[in-house]
Design a protein around this motif. Structure first.
Motif, PDB file in Angstrom:
ATOM      1  N   GLN A  72       0.826  -1.216   0.000  1.00 53.47           N
ATOM      2  CA  GLN A  72       0.000   0.000   0.000  1.00 53.47           C
ATOM      3  C   GLN A  72       0.861   1.266   0.000  1.00 53.47           C
ATOM      4  OE1 GLN A  72      -3.403   0.715   0.175  1.00 53.47           O
ATOM      5  NE2 GLN A  72      -3.843  -1.397  -0.353  1.00 53.47           N
ATOM      6  N   GLN A  73       1.971   1.217   0.728  1.00 52.17           N
ATOM      7  CA  GLN A  73       2.857   2.380   0.871  1.00 52.17           C
ATOM      8  C   GLN A  73       3.966   2.404  -0.187  1.00 52.17           C
ATOM      9  OE1 GLN A  73       2.345   4.867   3.041  1.00 52.17           O
ATOM     10  NE2 GLN A  73       0.519   3.843   3.794  1.00 52.17           N
ATOM     11  N   ASP A  74       3.950   1.442  -1.104  1.00 57.67           N
ATOM     12  CA  ASP A  74       4.944   1.367  -2.175  1.00 57.67           C
ATOM     13  C   ASP A  74       6.362   1.171  -1.629  1.00 57.67           C
ATOM     14  OD1 ASP A  74       5.561   1.276  -4.897  1.00 57.67           O
ATOM     15  OD2 ASP A  74       6.001   3.419  -4.980  1.00 57.67           O
ATOM     16  N   VAL A  75       6.487   0.299  -0.612  1.00 57.37           N
ATOM     17  CA  VAL A  75       7.775  -0.024  -0.012  1.00 57.37           C
ATOM     18  C   VAL A  75       8.177  -1.419  -0.490  1.00 57.37           C
ATOM     19  CG1 VAL A  75       9.025  -0.439   2.145  1.00 57.37           C
ATOM     20  CG2 VAL A  75       7.294   1.375   2.035  1.00 57.37           C
ATOM     21  N   PRO A  76       9.263  -1.542  -1.257  1.00 53.80           N
ATOM     22  CA  PRO A  76       9.713  -2.868  -1.686  1.00 53.80           C
ATOM     23  C   PRO A  76      10.085  -3.725  -0.477  1.00 53.80           C
ATOM     24  CG  PRO A  76      10.875  -1.133  -2.870  1.00 53.80           C
ATOM     25  CD  PRO A  76      10.120  -0.471  -1.760  1.00 53.80           C
ATOM     26  N   VAL A  77       9.904  -5.039  -0.618  1.00 50.55           N
ATOM     27  CA  VAL A  77      10.134  -5.969   0.485  1.00 50.55           C
ATOM     28  C   VAL A  77      11.051  -7.103   0.046  1.00 50.55           C
ATOM     29  CG1 VAL A  77       9.040  -7.697   1.987  1.00 50.55           C
ATOM     30  CG2 VAL A  77       7.898  -5.523   1.566  1.00 50.55           C
ATOM     31  N   ILE A  78      11.950  -7.478   0.954  1.00 47.61           N
ATOM     32  CA  ILE A  78      12.710  -8.715   0.832  1.00 47.61           C
ATOM     33  C   ILE A  78      12.284  -9.570   2.016  1.00 47.61           C
ATOM     34  CG2 ILE A  78      14.982  -9.800   0.881  1.00 47.61           C
ATOM     35  CD1 ILE A  78      16.077  -7.188  -0.378  1.00 47.61           C
ATOM     36  N   VAL A  79      11.736 -10.737   1.726  1.00 48.39           N
ATOM     37  CA  VAL A  79      11.274 -11.654   2.768  1.00 48.39           C
ATOM     38  C   VAL A  79      12.479 -12.415   3.297  1.00 48.39           C
ATOM     39  CG1 VAL A  79       9.858 -13.694   3.222  1.00 48.39           C
ATOM     40  CG2 VAL A  79       8.984 -11.880   1.748  1.00 48.39           C
ATOM     41  N   THR A  80      12.616 -12.457   4.625  1.00 51.01           N
ATOM     42  CA  THR A  80      13.740 -13.163   5.231  1.00 51.01           C
ATOM     43  C   THR A  80      13.269 -14.472   5.858  1.00 51.01           C
ATOM     44  OG1 THR A  80      13.509 -11.950   7.321  1.00 51.01           O
ATOM     45  CG2 THR A  80      15.022 -11.042   5.689  1.00 51.01           C
ATOM     46  N   LEU A  81      14.119 -15.481   5.717  1.00 52.31           N
ATOM     47  CA  LEU A  81      13.837 -16.803   6.264  1.00 52.31           C
ATOM     48  C   LEU A  81      15.045 -17.247   7.062  1.00 52.31           C
ATOM     49  CD1 LEU A  81      12.989 -18.078   2.741  1.00 52.31           C
ATOM     50  CD2 LEU A  81      11.261 -17.900   4.501  1.00 52.31           C
ATOM     51  N   LEU A 110      20.850  -5.159  -2.541  1.00 54.22           N
ATOM     52  CA  LEU A 110      20.553  -3.740  -2.395  1.00 54.22           C
ATOM     53  C   LEU A 110      20.887  -2.936  -3.652  1.00 54.22           C
ATOM     54  CD1 LEU A 110      21.742  -3.200   1.256  1.00 54.22           C
ATOM     55  CD2 LEU A 110      19.398  -3.430   0.447  1.00 54.22           C
ATOM     56  N   GLU A 111      21.838  -3.425  -4.439  1.00 52.53           N
ATOM     57  CA  GLU A 111      22.218  -2.729  -5.667  1.00 52.53           C
ATOM     58  C   GLU A 111      21.328  -3.100  -6.843  1.00 52.53           C
ATOM     59  OE1 GLU A 111      26.328  -3.607  -6.220  1.00 52.53           O
ATOM     60  OE2 GLU A 111      26.962  -2.202  -4.648  1.00 52.53           O
ATOM     61  N   ALA A 112      20.650  -4.236  -6.763  1.00 46.84           N
ATOM     62  CA  ALA A 112      19.802  -4.691  -7.888  1.00 46.84           C
ATOM     63  C   ALA A 112      18.602  -3.779  -8.025  1.00 46.84           C
ATOM     64  CB  ALA A 112      19.342  -6.126  -7.643  1.00 46.84           C
ATOM     65  N   PRO A 113      18.317  -3.367  -9.247  1.00 41.75           N
ATOM     66  CA  PRO A 113      17.115  -2.546  -9.442  1.00 41.75           C
ATOM     67  C   PRO A 113      15.882  -3.376  -9.124  1.00 41.75           C
ATOM     68  CG  PRO A 113      18.063  -3.165 -11.549  1.00 41.75           C
ATOM     69  CD  PRO A 113      18.996  -3.674 -10.477  1.00 41.75           C
ATOM     70  N   ARG A 114      14.933  -2.800  -8.455  1.00 43.85           N
ATOM     71  CA  ARG A 114      13.705  -3.540  -8.111  1.00 43.85           C
ATOM     72  C   ARG A 114      12.503  -2.699  -8.511  1.00 43.85           C
ATOM     73  NH1 ARG A 114      15.109  -5.742  -3.949  1.00 43.85           N
ATOM     74  NH2 ARG A 114      16.956  -4.668  -3.348  1.00 43.85           N
ATOM     75  N   ALA A 115      11.527  -3.387  -9.047  1.00 37.73           N
ATOM     76  CA  ALA A 115      10.291  -2.703  -9.437  1.00 37.73           C
ATOM     77  C   ALA A 115       9.451  -2.454  -8.205  1.00 37.73           C
ATOM     78  CB  ALA A 115       9.533  -3.550 -10.431  1.00 37.73           C
ATOM     79  N   ARG A 116       8.902  -1.287  -8.100  1.00 36.41           N
ATOM     80  CA  ARG A 116       7.998  -1.004  -6.983  1.00 36.41           C
ATOM     81  C   ARG A 116       6.644  -1.600  -7.292  1.00 36.41           C
ATOM     82  NH1 ARG A 116       9.581   2.622  -2.893  1.00 36.41           N
ATOM     83  NH2 ARG A 116      11.647   3.361  -3.332  1.00 36.41           N
ATOM     84  N   ALA A 117       6.016  -2.135  -6.247  1.00 37.98           N
ATOM     85  CA  ALA A 117       4.711  -2.781  -6.414  1.00 37.98           C
ATOM     86  C   ALA A 117       3.653  -1.792  -6.823  1.00 37.98           C
ATOM     87  CB  ALA A 117       4.309  -3.472  -5.117  1.00 37.98           C
TER      88      ALA A 117
END
Length: 117
Positions: A72-81, A110-117
């Motif tokens: 909702q806030q347009d914050v990219p996420v990396i899920v940790t396990l 962190l350097e990889a470009p990521r698309a925002r949801a």
């Protein structure tokens, strides 16, 4: 991607501290670690981080509500396990970090470009 503020959502204090230390040593400002969903949501609303590392399970709760708010806030996420294993369905399409964090892996993520949801 320039990141100025990274949120950590992790209920394991040792893992949260380790990730925070690595990210700070790379020059990032770190929020948290937030140990539960309500703490994480408060930080998202108040600080709007540039990226969030979110543990799949926070005690007996899942992180689904936190992932939804990040979307909702347009914050990219990396899920940790903590270890590789079966992911809940709501985590399947997300970038993942398994096991103890390694600085070299974090730097690449962190350097990889990521698309925002």
């Amino acid at each position: 991607m320039t990141l100025s503020c990274i949120l950590i959502v992790e209920d394991d204090a040792e893992q949260g501290r380790a990730l925070k230390h690595m990210l700070e040593s790379m020059g990032h400002t770190v929020l948290g670690p937030a140990p539960d969903c309500s703490s994480a949501l408060e930080l998202i609303w108040r600080e709007k981080p540039d990226l969030a590392f979110v543990d799949t399970y926070l005690g007996s709760d899942t992180c689904e509500v936190v992932l939804e708010e990040c979307d909702q806030q347009d914050v990219p996420v990396i899920v940790t396990l903590a270890r590789e294993g079966e992911l809940p369905d709501f985590c399947l399409e997300r970038e993942q970090l398994s096991g103890p964090p390694m600085a070299s892996v974090l730097q690449v993520m962190l350097e990889a470009p990521r698309a925002r949801a």
